[in-house]
Design a protein around this motif. Structure first.
Motif, PDB file in Angstrom:
ATOM      1  N   ASP A   1      12.066  -7.675  -8.768  1.00 53.26           N
ATOM      2  CA  ASP A   1      13.038  -8.242  -9.703  1.00 53.26           C
ATOM      3  C   ASP A   1      12.421  -8.599 -11.051  1.00 53.26           C
ATOM      4  OD1 ASP A   1      11.562 -10.471  -9.109  1.00 53.26           O
ATOM      5  OD2 ASP A   1      13.187 -11.569  -8.118  1.00 53.26           O
ATOM      6  N   GLY A   2      11.136  -8.243 -11.253  1.00 58.12           N
ATOM      7  CA  GLY A   2      10.494  -8.448 -12.547  1.00 58.12           C
ATOM      8  C   GLY A   2      10.018  -9.856 -12.837  1.00 58.12           C
TER       9      GLY A   2
ATOM     10  N   ALA B   1      11.833  -8.924  -0.895  1.00 54.85           N
ATOM     11  CA  ALA B   1      11.863  -7.463  -0.988  1.00 54.85           C
ATOM     12  C   ALA B   1      10.458  -6.899  -1.172  1.00 54.85           C
ATOM     13  CB  ALA B   1      12.766  -7.018  -2.135  1.00 54.85           C
ATOM     14  N   ASP B   2       9.636  -7.570  -1.973  1.00 50.68           N
ATOM     15  CA  ASP B   2       8.263  -7.110  -2.192  1.00 50.68           C
ATOM     16  C   ASP B   2       7.432  -7.258  -0.920  1.00 50.68           C
ATOM     17  OD1 ASP B   2       8.509  -6.777  -5.198  1.00 50.68           O
ATOM     18  OD2 ASP B   2       8.992  -8.908  -4.979  1.00 50.68           O
ATOM     19  N   VAL B   3       7.602  -8.395  -0.242  1.00 55.34           N
ATOM     20  CA  VAL B   3       6.882  -8.620   1.012  1.00 55.34           C
ATOM     21  C   VAL B   3       7.296  -7.581   2.050  1.00 55.34           C
ATOM     22  CG1 VAL B   3       6.602 -10.240   2.941  1.00 55.34           C
ATOM     23  CG2 VAL B   3       6.526 -11.074   0.569  1.00 55.34           C
ATOM     24  N   ASP B   4       8.587  -7.315   2.129  1.00 58.01           N
ATOM     25  CA  ASP B   4       9.070  -6.322   3.085  1.00 58.01           C
ATOM     26  C   ASP B   4       8.501  -4.936   2.779  1.00 58.01           C
ATOM     27  OD1 ASP B   4      10.999  -5.554   5.300  1.00 58.01           O
ATOM     28  OD2 ASP B   4      11.728  -4.280   3.674  1.00 58.01           O
ATOM     29  N   ALA B   5       8.440  -4.576   1.512  1.00 56.98           N
ATOM     30  CA  ALA B   5       7.890  -3.274   1.138  1.00 56.98           C
ATOM     31  C   ALA B   5       6.420  -3.169   1.534  1.00 56.98           C
ATOM     32  CB  ALA B   5       8.047  -3.053  -0.366  1.00 56.98           C
ATOM     33  N   ALA B   6       5.674  -4.251   1.309  1.00 54.69           N
ATOM     34  CA  ALA B   6       4.251  -4.239   1.654  1.00 54.69           C
ATOM     35  C   ALA B   6       4.053  -4.145   3.161  1.00 54.69           C
ATOM     36  CB  ALA B   6       3.576  -5.488   1.106  1.00 54.69           C
ATOM     37  N   TYR B   7       4.810  -4.936   3.920  1.00 59.33           N
ATOM     38  CA  TYR B   7       4.690  -4.890   5.377  1.00 59.33           C
ATOM     39  C   TYR B   7       5.105  -3.516   5.921  1.00 59.33           C
ATOM     40  CZ  TYR B   7       3.667  -9.815   6.459  1.00 59.33           C
ATOM     41  OH  TYR B   7       3.068 -11.047   6.612  1.00 59.33           O
ATOM     42  N   THR B   8       6.141  -2.937   5.361  1.00 56.27           N
ATOM     43  CA  THR B   8       6.610  -1.629   5.831  1.00 56.27           C
ATOM     44  C   THR B   8       5.543  -0.568   5.610  1.00 56.27           C
ATOM     45  OG1 THR B   8       8.915  -2.224   5.405  1.00 56.27           O
ATOM     46  CG2 THR B   8       8.400   0.120   5.571  1.00 56.27           C
ATOM     47  N   CYS B   9       4.893  -0.603   4.447  1.00 55.21           N
ATOM     48  CA  CYS B   9       3.808   0.347   4.180  1.00 55.21           C
ATOM     49  C   CYS B   9       2.626   0.109   5.116  1.00 55.21           C
ATOM     50  CB  CYS B   9       3.361   0.231   2.728  1.00 55.21           C
ATOM     51  SG  CYS B   9       4.564   0.855   1.537  1.00 55.21           S
ATOM     52  N   ALA B  10       2.304  -1.149   5.350  1.00 57.66           N
ATOM     53  CA  ALA B  10       1.197  -1.456   6.255  1.00 57.66           C
ATOM     54  C   ALA B  10       1.496  -0.980   7.674  1.00 57.66           C
ATOM     55  CB  ALA B  10       0.922  -2.957   6.242  1.00 57.66           C
ATOM     56  N   GLN B  11       2.729  -1.164   8.110  1.00 60.48           N
ATOM     57  CA  GLN B  11       3.120  -0.719   9.444  1.00 60.48           C
ATOM     58  C   GLN B  11       3.032   0.805   9.561  1.00 60.48           C
ATOM     59  OE1 GLN B  11       7.339  -1.001  10.759  1.00 60.48           O
ATOM     60  NE2 GLN B  11       6.537  -2.368  12.344  1.00 60.48           N
TER      61      GLN B  11
END
Length: 477
Positions: free
Chosen positions: A17-18, A41-51
C-alpha cells in the motif's frame, strides 16, 4: 534520504500500500531514511514465497548443500564487514571500531558453526526395540519460520535466527525492529545472491507487522528475540494455531561479588558487561550484589571505570577507547531517565544520573549504590548504562537475592573459592552462569534462559535441534 525496502522472493519491493516508516539516527535524533510499513498483504506474500521455496526444493537440499550456502554467507559477512558496520552505526549509533571487532567476526563464525552443525544431526540409533520391528528416527526441518529481531543487536540477532533455520533446511521470513531495519535489509540482499529465491525474505514494519507475522497460518514456528511483553504476545497469538514459538526475552542478570574476589578485575569486567552497548543487552551485568565488606570499594572502582568511557559520537578512526552508543529511541531514554530520577532516598547516585547534552539519545554510564531488593531499579530490567549495587552478608542471602527475579537468562559469580563456584553454578536459576567473567559468548554453547526470559536456545547444536522436528519411522520385517 535513504530508502529501504522489503525483500520478497529475492526481489526488493515496497509495501503493497506504499506506506513507510521514518528511520531515525539515534545519535542525532534526525530522520535519515524510510522503510516499508508492511501490512498483512506483505507478510502473506513473504510467507507464501517462503512456503513455495520450502516445498519446491529447499527442504530436499542435502546438509552439504546447506553447509556450502552458509559458508558463502559467512564469507559475504566478512567481505562486506566494513559496509555492514557503517550501516549498523548509522541505524543504532554504535561505535564503529567495537562493532567491527565484536560483531562481524562472531557473526561469520556463527554462520560457519551452523554450516558444520547442518551435517551433524543426532538421534536415537536405528534398532529393533520390538521383536520383528525396526525403528529409526528422522530429524526434519519444520517448514517456514517467522523470525522477529530486536533493535539492540540488529545484525547479530538476525544471524542467530538465520543460521540454525537455514542449516536445518527451513525457509524464513525475517522482520527486523521498526527502528533498525537497515543491516537486515542489506544482509538479505547479500544472502539472496547465494540462496534460492524465497528461502530468506525480509519484511520491515512495526508492531502491527509483527502481529501479522504471528497471526498467520503458514509459519511452523515463530522465533523472537525481544522483551518479555513482546514474547508473551507472540506466544498467545501462536497458541491459537498451536504454532511453535522460540522465545529469547528479557533479563536482569545478577552479578554476585564475594569478599575474596579480585576487585580490580571484577570492576573492569562488570563495567564492560554493564556499559557495553549502553547496557542495551539482555545479559548486561547491571545488577551487582556485593558482599557488605567490599561493596563500597567495588562501587568506587566502578565509578573509576565509568569515567574512562566515552560516547560513540566522540569516536575517531583507530581509537581504542571504550565507547558506548546512544539509547535506541526517545522512549527508551525516557524510561532509563525515569527509573534513575525515581531512585529512593536511601540510594546514592555516584556518577551519571541524567541524560547527556549535545543531541541524540545519549545517557552517561551511571552507578547507583545503597539499593535494596524491593527497589524499582533492582527489580526492573533497565536496559541502559546503569549499574546498581546492593549488599549481602552470606552465601545463602546472595543466592536468594540473585534468584529473586522473574527473569532467568544470565548471571555471574566473582570469587576465588572453587567450591563456592560449584555450589552457586548449581544454585543460581539462570540459563548461563559465568565465573569471574560476564558476557562472553561462543557459537558452540547455548544462549537462552528460564522463567520469563523465555525458552528455546540460540547458538549451539541445541538451537539447531529447536529448528527441527523428530519423526519415528517403524517397519516390520
Amino acid at each position: 534520504m535513504q530508502t529501504f525496502h522489503n525483500i520478497i522472493d529475492g526481489k526488493p519491493v515496497a509495501a503493497a500500500d506504499g506506506r513507510t516508516l521514518d528511520i531515525v539516527d539515534p545519535a542525532t535524533g534526525e530522520v535519515y531514511a524510510t522503510a516499508p510499513l508492511s501490512g498483512p498483504a506483505d507478510v502473506d506474500a513473504a510467507y507464501t514465497c517462503a512456503q513455495r521455496a520450502f516445498r519446491e526444493g529447499w527442504r530436499d537440499t542435502t546438509p552439504a548443500d546447506r553447509m556450502a550456502a552458509l559458508l558463502k554467507m559467512a564469507d559475504a559477512v566478512e567481505e562486506h564487514g566494513p559496509e555492514l558496520v557503517e550501516i549498523e552505526a548509522r541505524d543504532t549509533g554504535k561505535p564503529k571500531g567495537l562493532t567491527l571487532s565484536e560483531e562481524i567476526g562472531p557473526m561469520a563464525d556463527q554462520l560457519r558453526f551452523f554450516a558444520g552443525a547442518a551435517r551433524h544431526l543426532q538421534g536415537a540409533a536405528t534398532s529393533e526395540y520390538m521383536a520383528g520391528h525396526s525403528s529409526t528416527i528422522r530429524r526434519e526441518p519444520l517448514g517456514v519460520i517467522g523470525s522477529i529481531t530486536p533493535w539492540n543487536y540488529p545484525m547479530m540477532m538476525a544471524i542467530w535466527k538465520i543460521g540454525p533455520a537455514i542449516a536445518a533446511g527451513n525457509t524464513m521470513v525475517l522482520k527486523p525492529s521498526d527502528t533498525t531495519p537497515a543491516s537486515s535489509v542489506r544482509m538479505g540482499e547479500l544472502f539472496n545472491e547465494i540462496l534460492p529465491p524465497g528461502v530468506l525474505n525480509v519484511v520491515c514494519g512495526d508492531r502491527a507487522t509483527g502481529a501479522a507475522m504471528t497471526d498467520h497460518d503458514i509459519p511452523a514456528m515463530v522465533a523472537i528475540t525481544g522483551s518479555t511483553r513482546a514474547g508473551k504476545a507472540v506466544a498467545e497469538s501462536a497458541a491459537r494455531r498451536v504454532t511453535r514459538v522460540h522465545l529469547e526475552l528479557g533479563g536482569n542478570a545478577p552479578v554476585v561479588v564475594f569478599d575474596d574476589a579480585d576487585l580490580d578485575a571484577a570492576a573492569e569486567g562488570i563495567a564492560a558487561a554493564g556499559f557495553f552497548n549502553a547496557g542495551q543487552d539482555c545479559t548486561a551485568g547491571t545488577r551487582v550484589i556485593a558482599h557488605a565488606s567490599v561493596a563500597e570499594a567495588l562501587a568506587a572502582k566502578l565509578v573509576e571505570q565509568a569515567a574512562d568511557i566515552r560516547f560513540s559520537r566522540d569516536e575517531t578512526d583507530g581509537s581504542e577507547d571504550f565507547f558506548i552508543p546512544p539509547l535506541n529511541n526517545p522512549d527508551q531514554l525516557a524510561k532509563v531517565s525515569g527509573l534513575v530520577s525515581r531512585a529512593p532516598a536511601h540510594a546514592q547516585v555516584l556518577c551519571g544520573g541524567s541524560a547527556a547534552d549535545g543531541g541524540g539519545y545519549f545517557y552517561p554510564p551511571t552507578v547507583i549504590s545503597g539499593l535494596r531488593q524491593t527497589d524499582e531499579l533492582v527489580s526492573t530490567e533497565i536496559f541502559g548504562p546503569v549499574i546498581t549495587v546492593q549488599t549481602f552478608d552470606d552465601e545463602d542471602e546472595a543466592v536468594a537475592l540473585a534468584n529473586d527475579t522473574t527473569y532467568g537468562l544470565a548471571s555471574s559469580v566473582w570469587t576465588s573459592d572453587h567450591g563456592r563456584t560449584i555450589r552457586l553454578s548449581r544454585a543460581l536459576d539462570f540459563g548461563c552462569v559465568w565465573i569471574n567473567c560476564h558476557i562472553p559468548l561462543v557459537a558452540e554453547m547455548p544462549h537462552g534462559g528460564f522463567k520469563q526470559s523465555g525458552y528455546g536456545k540460540d547458538l549451539s547444536s541445541y538451537a539447531l535441534e529447536d529448528y527441527t522436528r523428530v519423526k519415528h519411522v517403524m517397519s516390520t520385517y
